[in-house]
Scaffold this motif. Structure first.
Motif, PDB file in Angstrom:
ATOM      1  N   PHE A 261     -19.948  33.801   5.346  1.00  0.00           N
ATOM      2  CA  PHE A 261     -19.686  33.103   4.072  1.00  0.00           C
ATOM      3  C   PHE A 261     -18.727  31.963   4.333  1.00  0.00           C
ATOM      4  O   PHE A 261     -17.635  31.920   3.773  1.00  0.00           O
ATOM      5  CB  PHE A 261     -19.094  34.079   3.044  1.00  0.00           C
ATOM      6  CG  PHE A 261     -19.205  33.596   1.616  1.00  0.00           C
ATOM      7  CD1 PHE A 261     -20.277  33.984   0.834  1.00  0.00           C
ATOM      8  CD2 PHE A 261     -18.262  32.745   1.062  1.00  0.00           C
ATOM      9  CE1 PHE A 261     -20.390  33.549  -0.485  1.00  0.00           C
ATOM     10  CE2 PHE A 261     -18.377  32.302  -0.240  1.00  0.00           C
ATOM     11  CZ  PHE A 261     -19.438  32.715  -1.020  1.00  0.00           C
ATOM     12  N   ILE A 272      -5.096  23.966   2.463  1.00  0.00           N
ATOM     13  CA  ILE A 272      -4.875  24.820   3.628  1.00  0.00           C
ATOM     14  C   ILE A 272      -4.424  23.978   4.818  1.00  0.00           C
ATOM     15  O   ILE A 272      -3.493  24.322   5.550  1.00  0.00           O
ATOM     16  CB  ILE A 272      -6.160  25.604   3.966  1.00  0.00           C
ATOM     17  CG1 ILE A 272      -6.468  26.611   2.853  1.00  0.00           C
ATOM     18  CG2 ILE A 272      -6.045  26.309   5.318  1.00  0.00           C
ATOM     19  CD1 ILE A 272      -7.831  27.290   2.984  1.00  0.00           C
TER      20      ILE A 272
ATOM     21  N   ARG B 154     -14.502  32.723  -4.437  1.00  0.00           N
ATOM     22  CA  ARG B 154     -15.033  31.974  -3.297  1.00  0.00           C
ATOM     23  C   ARG B 154     -14.148  32.166  -2.068  1.00  0.00           C
ATOM     24  O   ARG B 154     -14.646  32.422  -0.959  1.00  0.00           O
ATOM     25  CB  ARG B 154     -15.131  30.485  -3.659  1.00  0.00           C
ATOM     26  CG  ARG B 154     -15.695  29.621  -2.544  1.00  0.00           C
ATOM     27  CD  ARG B 154     -15.860  28.177  -2.978  1.00  0.00           C
ATOM     28  NE  ARG B 154     -16.500  27.385  -1.930  1.00  0.00           N
ATOM     29  CZ  ARG B 154     -16.911  26.138  -2.068  1.00  0.00           C
ATOM     30  NH1 ARG B 154     -16.776  25.525  -3.236  1.00  0.00           N
ATOM     31  NH2 ARG B 154     -17.476  25.492  -1.066  1.00  0.00           N
ATOM     32  N   ASN B 155     -12.839  32.041  -2.264  1.00  0.00           N
ATOM     33  CA  ASN B 155     -11.929  32.179  -1.137  1.00  0.00           C
ATOM     34  C   ASN B 155     -11.868  33.620  -0.640  1.00  0.00           C
ATOM     35  O   ASN B 155     -11.756  33.858   0.566  1.00  0.00           O
ATOM     36  CB  ASN B 155     -10.542  31.679  -1.536  1.00  0.00           C
ATOM     37  CG  ASN B 155     -10.526  30.182  -1.770  1.00  0.00           C
ATOM     38  OD1 ASN B 155     -11.352  29.455  -1.202  1.00  0.00           O
ATOM     39  ND2 ASN B 155      -9.625  29.713  -2.603  1.00  0.00           N
ATOM     40  N   ALA B 158     -14.816  33.892   1.508  1.00  0.00           N
ATOM     41  CA  ALA B 158     -14.716  33.083   2.727  1.00  0.00           C
ATOM     42  C   ALA B 158     -13.793  33.734   3.743  1.00  0.00           C
ATOM     43  O   ALA B 158     -14.065  33.697   4.949  1.00  0.00           O
ATOM     44  CB  ALA B 158     -14.216  31.677   2.377  1.00  0.00           C
ATOM     45  N   PHE B 159     -12.695  34.320   3.277  1.00  0.00           N
ATOM     46  CA  PHE B 159     -11.722  34.905   4.204  1.00  0.00           C
ATOM     47  C   PHE B 159     -11.866  36.417   4.323  1.00  0.00           C
ATOM     48  O   PHE B 159     -11.013  37.082   4.910  1.00  0.00           O
ATOM     49  CB  PHE B 159     -10.302  34.509   3.800  1.00  0.00           C
ATOM     50  CG  PHE B 159     -10.044  33.037   3.982  1.00  0.00           C
ATOM     51  CD1 PHE B 159      -9.990  32.487   5.259  1.00  0.00           C
ATOM     52  CD2 PHE B 159      -9.910  32.196   2.894  1.00  0.00           C
ATOM     53  CE1 PHE B 159      -9.791  31.128   5.439  1.00  0.00           C
ATOM     54  CE2 PHE B 159      -9.703  30.829   3.062  1.00  0.00           C
ATOM     55  CZ  PHE B 159      -9.646  30.292   4.343  1.00  0.00           C
ATOM     56  N   ALA B 267      -6.246  28.682  -7.341  1.00  0.00           N
ATOM     57  CA  ALA B 267      -7.329  28.963  -6.393  1.00  0.00           C
ATOM     58  C   ALA B 267      -6.959  28.420  -5.010  1.00  0.00           C
ATOM     59  O   ALA B 267      -7.189  29.082  -3.985  1.00  0.00           O
ATOM     60  CB  ALA B 267      -8.641  28.350  -6.889  1.00  0.00           C
ATOM     61  N   THR B 268      -6.368  27.237  -4.973  1.00  0.00           N
ATOM     62  CA  THR B 268      -5.889  26.692  -3.697  1.00  0.00           C
ATOM     63  C   THR B 268      -4.826  27.607  -3.094  1.00  0.00           C
ATOM     64  O   THR B 268      -4.825  27.856  -1.881  1.00  0.00           O
ATOM     65  CB  THR B 268      -5.325  25.272  -3.920  1.00  0.00           C
ATOM     66  OG1 THR B 268      -6.380  24.441  -4.417  1.00  0.00           O
ATOM     67  CG2 THR B 268      -4.789  24.679  -2.628  1.00  0.00           C
ATOM     68  N   GLY B 271      -6.476  30.364  -1.360  1.00  0.00           N
ATOM     69  CA  GLY B 271      -7.065  29.943  -0.094  1.00  0.00           C
ATOM     70  C   GLY B 271      -6.007  29.818   1.005  1.00  0.00           C
ATOM     71  O   GLY B 271      -6.202  30.290   2.127  1.00  0.00           O
ATOM     72  N   ILE B 272      -4.878  29.189   0.673  1.00  0.00           N
ATOM     73  CA  ILE B 272      -3.806  29.021   1.657  1.00  0.00           C
ATOM     74  C   ILE B 272      -3.286  30.395   2.087  1.00  0.00           C
ATOM     75  O   ILE B 272      -3.074  30.656   3.276  1.00  0.00           O
ATOM     76  CB  ILE B 272      -2.673  28.157   1.059  1.00  0.00           C
ATOM     77  CG1 ILE B 272      -3.164  26.722   0.836  1.00  0.00           C
ATOM     78  CG2 ILE B 272      -1.439  28.183   1.962  1.00  0.00           C
ATOM     79  CD1 ILE B 272      -2.189  25.841   0.068  1.00  0.00           C
ATOM     80  N   HIS B 275      -5.925  32.370   4.161  1.00  0.00           N
ATOM     81  CA  HIS B 275      -6.015  31.803   5.509  1.00  0.00           C
ATOM     82  C   HIS B 275      -4.839  32.254   6.364  1.00  0.00           C
ATOM     83  O   HIS B 275      -5.000  32.620   7.534  1.00  0.00           O
ATOM     84  CB  HIS B 275      -6.064  30.278   5.460  1.00  0.00           C
ATOM     85  CG  HIS B 275      -6.114  29.642   6.826  1.00  0.00           C
ATOM     86  ND1 HIS B 275      -5.026  29.017   7.395  1.00  0.00           N
ATOM     87  CD2 HIS B 275      -7.090  29.592   7.749  1.00  0.00           C
ATOM     88  CE1 HIS B 275      -5.346  28.582   8.601  1.00  0.00           C
ATOM     89  NE2 HIS B 275      -6.596  28.918   8.844  1.00  0.00           N
TER      90      HIS B 275
END
Lengths: 281, 281
Positions: A261, A272, B154-155, B158-159, B267-268, B271-272, B275
């Motif tokens: 994904f 990021i 989504r994140n 993804a992670f 949301a950012t 993600g940060i 990650h």
């Protein structure tokens, strides 16, 4: 009260307001039917919307002049502290909500708008010439989505990027929605929007920038990237991503994800990456 | 061709399509005037929209059943590969664009919709009970914006977050727009949405999770955080952020930013953080 000066009430701080009685008043022509593409080309103005953006717009961080404000009558008291910060030579127009909606052609969220002036925008070369010896630049290539352009400018401001460059295929960080999503970041971070991707890469290369291209196919994982004194972070549109000829000119970097994904939003990618490359701890 | 079976053309792979002649056809009631709040309560269905989401929905990663597809006639050829993947017992309806828009009450972007079935959603306790000894969980508290809920999912996908928990004050990750913004992540990551923030914190605490609360006022910078084997990342709404009584129960973590513009999209932020806490390199 049409055309007469009134004042912000209930605050002890008087700030003259100009009440409007008609949506056709020529003094607020700049707000009329805010079609962004039209407005952008018309007299170098742009629209500021909402409390958070206006807070930034009226702060010293804003690089642009504010021409006027337009507020809903019903919000004058609540906004009095903000209005008191507004320079005396910036007119503040007030109108009833129906007149306001009639002026702009859409419902004004929270009853607060402003018009900003682009003034003399620097060229990309001027933006780069103004950068310090150590600098971090965000480069948006083919970013046509206003949310993403705004998100990138928000992150550029949050992580203190020194500048942003947008190619001409990208949308304008001063579109109304981009400014709103940036929560004012578009007003803070020096930027230029011009030329092709290769024009911008030529400029950055000639000025000693290492080009770092973010891509799921990148050779180096972000956490292993040592930042050069001058680093430019290249971001492409979701879906197509950065073109092969751009990737070929750059150090390619990936954000490691779970294998099945590997999909990140480009604004999130900028966040990021900028977090990884900056250090304010 | 009303009601008759036709077939995807031009691909050599035949897949029966059911052409509709009227927006009032009862077989596509689930698509009628997609008011998400209505639909969510009605028979446990949700709307899938667009190519990227349908690609995920028709893949083994999707945890939900697909009930049917509805496509614009004009798109049948272009979508033939996708339609060929569609299980034989999932009806595929086709209609002209005007009929399609009449069914749904809005313009269907790219002419591709589907209906998914919630089935028996697991409770938060069941989601947590299904987690491995090492697990990373994302916890959304008071996230009412569909873009942000979708971006978080989504994140999470993804992670490779193992699960997501949403309190009942947050919006549903299966709202149409949240699924679209998640690019299908909402279909992939196990989640539950129920209870209060403290209900979820009680559950996580009882199951050995370290609670990590993201806040600009956090005590530890993210890059200095050592991840516990079981870690839950708590995210609050932009603006108010996480409530003080939630912060008091958690290890508080900040993402270092430039001092005068400490503002990140939630949301950012997810993600940060994800990650930083995952390592697929």
């Amino acid at each position: 009260m049409a055309g007469a000066g009134s004042a912000a009430r209930g605050t002890g701080r008087l700030r003259p307001l100009t009440a409007l009685a008609s949506p056709d008043d020529p003094r607020i022509d700049a707000y009329r039917v805010i079609k962004e593409r039209d407005l952008v080309g018309r007299g170098g103005r742009f629209i500021l919307e909402g409390r958070t953006v206006l807070d930034v717009a009226l702060s010293p961080r804003n690089r642009f002049a504010v021409e006027s404000l337009l507020i809903a009558e019903s919000r004058a008291d609540a906004l009095a502290p903000l209005l008191a910060q507004t320079p005396a030579d910036v007119p503040i127009y007030t109108a009833s909500q129906p007149i306001l909606d009639g002026i702009t052609g859409f419902h004004i969220h929270r009853g607060l708008l402003g018009v900003g002036l682009r003034g003399d925008m620097p060229t990309a070369a001027q933006v780069v010439a103004g950068l310090p010896a150590e600098a971090l630049v965000v480069v948006a290539l083919g970013i046509t989505n206003h949310d993403n352009a705004g998100g990138i400018m928000r992150n550029a401001a949050a992580f203190g990027a020194d500048a942003a460059l947008f190619d001409f295929a990208s949308c304008d960080p001063l579109y109304r929605k981009a400014i709103r999503v940036s929560v004012g970041g578009s007003l803070v971070v020096p930027f230029a929007r011009e030329g092709t991707a290769h024009d911008l890469l030529d400029l950055l290369g000639a000025n000693g920038f290492e080009l770092v291209a973010l891509s799921p196919a990148g050779a180096v994982e972000l956490s292993h990237l040592a930042r050069a004194p001058r680093t430019a972070v290249l971001l492409g549109a979701e879906g197509p991503g950065l073109p092969a000829d751009v990737m070929a000119r750059a150090r390619t970097v990936r954000i490691a994800m779970k294998g099945d994904f590997d999909s990140l939003n480009v604004a999130t990618t900028s966040g990021i990456t900028l977090h990884a490359l900056t250090n304010f701890t």
